[in-house]
Each structure stands twice: as C-alpha cells, then as structure tokens.
Design a protein around this motif. Structure first.
Motif, PDB file in Angstrom:
ATOM      1  N   GLN A  33       8.260  -3.879  -2.343  1.00 36.40           N
ATOM      2  CA  GLN A  33       8.233  -4.613  -3.614  1.00 36.40           C
ATOM      3  C   GLN A  33       9.566  -4.413  -4.331  1.00 36.40           C
ATOM      4  N   ARG A  66       3.647  -6.962  -4.750  1.00 37.82           N
ATOM      5  CA  ARG A  66       3.028  -5.737  -4.262  1.00 37.82           C
ATOM      6  C   ARG A  66       3.860  -5.170  -3.133  1.00 37.82           C
ATOM      7  N   GLU A  68       4.161  -1.365  -0.275  1.00 42.32           N
ATOM      8  CA  GLU A  68       3.868   0.033   0.034  1.00 42.32           C
ATOM      9  C   GLU A  68       4.899   0.960  -0.580  1.00 42.32           C
ATOM     10  N   VAL A  69       6.119   0.464  -0.718  1.00 44.30           N
ATOM     11  CA  VAL A  69       7.176   1.195  -1.410  1.00 44.30           C
ATOM     12  C   VAL A  69       7.807   0.242  -2.421  1.00 44.30           C
ATOM     13  N   VAL A  70       8.468   0.815  -3.433  1.00 43.98           N
ATOM     14  CA  VAL A  70       9.149   0.018  -4.448  1.00 43.98           C
ATOM     15  C   VAL A  70      10.651   0.230  -4.296  1.00 43.98           C
ATOM     16  N   LEU A  89       4.707   2.678 -10.579  1.00 41.74           N
ATOM     17  CA  LEU A  89       4.767   3.161  -9.199  1.00 41.74           C
ATOM     18  C   LEU A  89       3.421   3.628  -8.698  1.00 41.74           C
ATOM     19  N   ASP A  90       2.603   4.202  -9.595  1.00 46.71           N
ATOM     20  CA  ASP A  90       1.363   4.863  -9.200  1.00 46.71           C
ATOM     21  C   ASP A  90       1.735   5.991  -8.235  1.00 46.71           C
ATOM     22  N   THR A  91       1.328   5.945  -6.983  1.00 46.95           N
ATOM     23  CA  THR A  91       1.677   7.006  -6.035  1.00 46.95           C
ATOM     24  C   THR A  91       2.694   6.532  -4.990  1.00 46.95           C
ATOM     25  N   ARG A  92       3.291   5.369  -5.205  1.00 50.73           N
ATOM     26  CA  ARG A  92       4.196   4.798  -4.200  1.00 50.73           C
ATOM     27  C   ARG A  92       5.594   5.407  -4.306  1.00 50.73           C
ATOM     28  N   GLY A 149      -3.448  -1.539   0.904  1.00 48.32           N
ATOM     29  CA  GLY A 149      -3.490  -0.088   0.759  1.00 48.32           C
ATOM     30  C   GLY A 149      -4.741   0.512   1.346  1.00 48.32           C
ATOM     31  N   SER A 315      -7.800  -0.432  -1.466  1.00 50.96           N
ATOM     32  CA  SER A 315      -7.334   0.933  -1.642  1.00 50.96           C
ATOM     33  C   SER A 315      -8.314   1.700  -2.521  1.00 50.96           C
TER      34      SER A 315
END
Length: 340
Positions: A33, A66, A68-70, A89-92, A149, A315
């Motif tokens: 993303q 969206r 998996e990584v930013v 980010l949340d947990t990304r 996710g 997720s």
C-alpha cells in the motif's frame, strides 16, 4: 549426408534447453500500500517495485487502499503525527523511500534514472531485512491471504483466543462503559471525548446525535483511533462541526475498540455462537464487502467467531471490529452455554 539435427550430441543439448512454451516461474505476490506519493512519484515507484520484485522473485503489487506492508514517502512520514501513522499501520510493517535526491546527473532523464537506482537500493535493503518477506516458500503455504489478511493456520495455534486482545486501560474502559450505558439509557449525561484541541466529539444520548470536529471524525473513521476522555470535560466541538447520528458514531467507536475484549464475551468466546437479530442488515453502517459478507453469514444462522473467520476469510482484526460493533449496537448476542 546426415543433417546436423540428427547428431545425438546436438539433440541432447537441445533437450537441455528450456522450452519456449514453458510458463515462467510464478513469483510470490506481496501487496504494497503506497502512502504520500504524487502522480509522478507513483510512476517512479512502479518502476522501482518492478525492478526490486524481479531481483527478489516477488510480485510486488501496488495498491492505494490496502496492503500487507505500507510503503511511504519519507518526507510525508515526517509531516504526519506519530499516533496517526501508528493507527493507520495497525500491525503492518512500514517501509520508507526518500527519492528527493537522484544524484548529480545533468539532464532530467539521467536524474530520473538516478532516483530509481537510489530508491531501488533503499527498498531492496528494507525488504531483505523484513522477516519472512523474501522466503522462497509460496505465500499461500504460509497461510496468508494477500488481500484480506486471512491466516489459515490461526486456529492451530494454542494462544488463538488471546490473540490481539488486550485489557482496556481505565480511561478506555470508562469511555466504552459510558457509551454502552448511553446507548441503552438516553437519560445519561452527554459524553465529551477527543484527541486534542480542535478534535472533539460530543455525544448527546437524549437527542441521539453527535457533534464532531472534522479532524476528530477523520481520526475515528479513517484511522480507527479511539478518542480519550482525559482533559475533555470543558472542551466543545468548534462552530461548524459535523452533526452525525449516534448509532453511526457508536459503530465507528466500537470498531476502533476491536483490540479490547469483546462486549459480554464468555471465556470460550472463540467457539461460542452468536445469534443475530432477525433481518440483520449493516448497510446503514458499512459498505465494506467483507463486513457485509460477515453480516450475511451471521444472519443465516448462529455462528461462532471461528466459523465466521473461516467462511469469510477475514483477518482477526477485521473480524473483531465487526463483532464489537454488532454487539455494542445490540444487533447480535452470545448464546450462553452453547460453546462448540
């Protein structure tokens, strides 16, 4: 005269060469993303991802919604408040690129090539240092759905019922308790919370409306960040603040509380069925396809969180946010003593 193609050595060498019709080896996908890149920057970014992907045998897919990584522009990151960025980010993992300097090239074309080389090296090093990003095993074998996710191995881990769940701090607990009481008892006093000056929301339970500053509304709806009661007693939304219906704001607040223990959750909540109200319809609150699918599954028949996660391939964070919201609004309830 014998033709050269009949030579046994020539035939053996030709057999060793790869067939032109053989499909190329499939590269493992990784959804990235992007954040903070403008139009020209996005074109450069596309070139960079293509080159790095080939080098690492990854199919780097660029997505604005969206991932998996930013992957963010370094200068953009420096301008954003850390708490806002962390909530996004949340947990990304966060990867950053600084393409401001492309070297000492004389013309625009050389400068662009220099910028691509610079960003290529930056991204390559960060991806190589990212745990699991460059493993050769297919991503699906590790159980991760790139778009949602979804983790297919989740149920097999012994700590799944505690995953991503945390006890709320006293201030968060008070906020959620007062919200819940106000939803069932309109005579409760108004609730004022916020993120700081100019980022305030005021809930009027009697009228069923919420006045909310634009910046507070963005942090709640887009960043899924819970406001705080601390220091907000005398605060008020600014003149011209938005007016929203209480149930819509309550949905957003509950979603932002996805990491907090689910409302009235039994000890074995993961395998306890939930019962939806007849005709459950969440389209007033969300248009997200996976949340709509969760609602349809729950409306068909009672289902456990474990079953909902597997059927809809969502997720854990998205599932918990949905469940917290329907529980807070009384759209679903646990079936006591029905753990399976």
């Amino acid at each position: 005269m014998t033709m050269i193609t009949s030579n046994p050595l020539r035939r053996a060498l030709q057999a060793l060469r790869p067939s032109r019709s053989s499909p190329p080896a499939r590269r493992r996908p990784l959804v990235v993303q992007h954040l903070g890149f403008d139009g020209s920057g996005l074109q450069t970014l596309t070139d960079v991802l293509d080159g790095v992907g080939r080098e690492l045998e990854l199919e780097l897919r660029l997505d604005g919604a969206r991932g998996e990584v930013v992957l963010a522009d370094q200068q953009f990151v420096e301008r954003v408040a850390p708490q806002v960025l962390n909530a996004f980010l949340d947990t990304r993992p966060l990867l950053t690129l600084d393409g401001a300097s492309g070297g000492a090239e004389d013309d625009l074309r050389d400068a662009t090539r220099g910028r691509v080389r610079l960003m290529h090296g930056q991204l390559l090093r960060q991806l190589q240092a990212l745990p699991g990003a460059c493993q050769s095993a297919p991503r699906q074998a590790r159980g991760l759905d790139a778009d949602s996710g979804y983790d297919s191995a989740f149920d097999s881990r012994s700590d799944f019922t505690r995953a991503k769940e945390q006890a709320p701090d006293p201030a968060t607990a008070e906020l959620l308790n007062r919200l819940r009481r106000g939803l069932v008892d309109p005579t409760q006093d108004a609730l004022v919370a916020g993120y700081g000056p100019g980022e305030v929301l005021s809930i009027d339970f009697a009228q069923g409306v919420v006045r909310v500053d634009e910046r507070a509304d963005q942090r709640l709806r887009l960043m899924h960040e819970l406001p705080s009661l601390a220091g907000m007693q005398a605060a008020r939304p600014a003149r011209g603040a938005r007016l929203r219906d209480l149930d819509l704001v309550a949905w957003d607040l509950a979603q932002a509380a996805s990491q907090v223990r689910l409302l009235h959750a039994p000890d074995d909540w993961w395998r306890t069925p939930l019962l939806a109200l007849p005709g459950l319809d969440v389209r007033r609150y969300t248009q997200h396809p996976r949340q709509l699918e969760l609602a349809r599954e729950l409306a068909r028949a009672p289902a456990t969180p474990s079953e909902l996660r597997r059927r809809c391939r969502v997720s854990m964070n998205e599932l918990r946010g949905f469940l917290q919201a329907v529980l807070f609004l009384g759209l679903a309830q646990w079936l006591p003593g029905e753990a399976v």
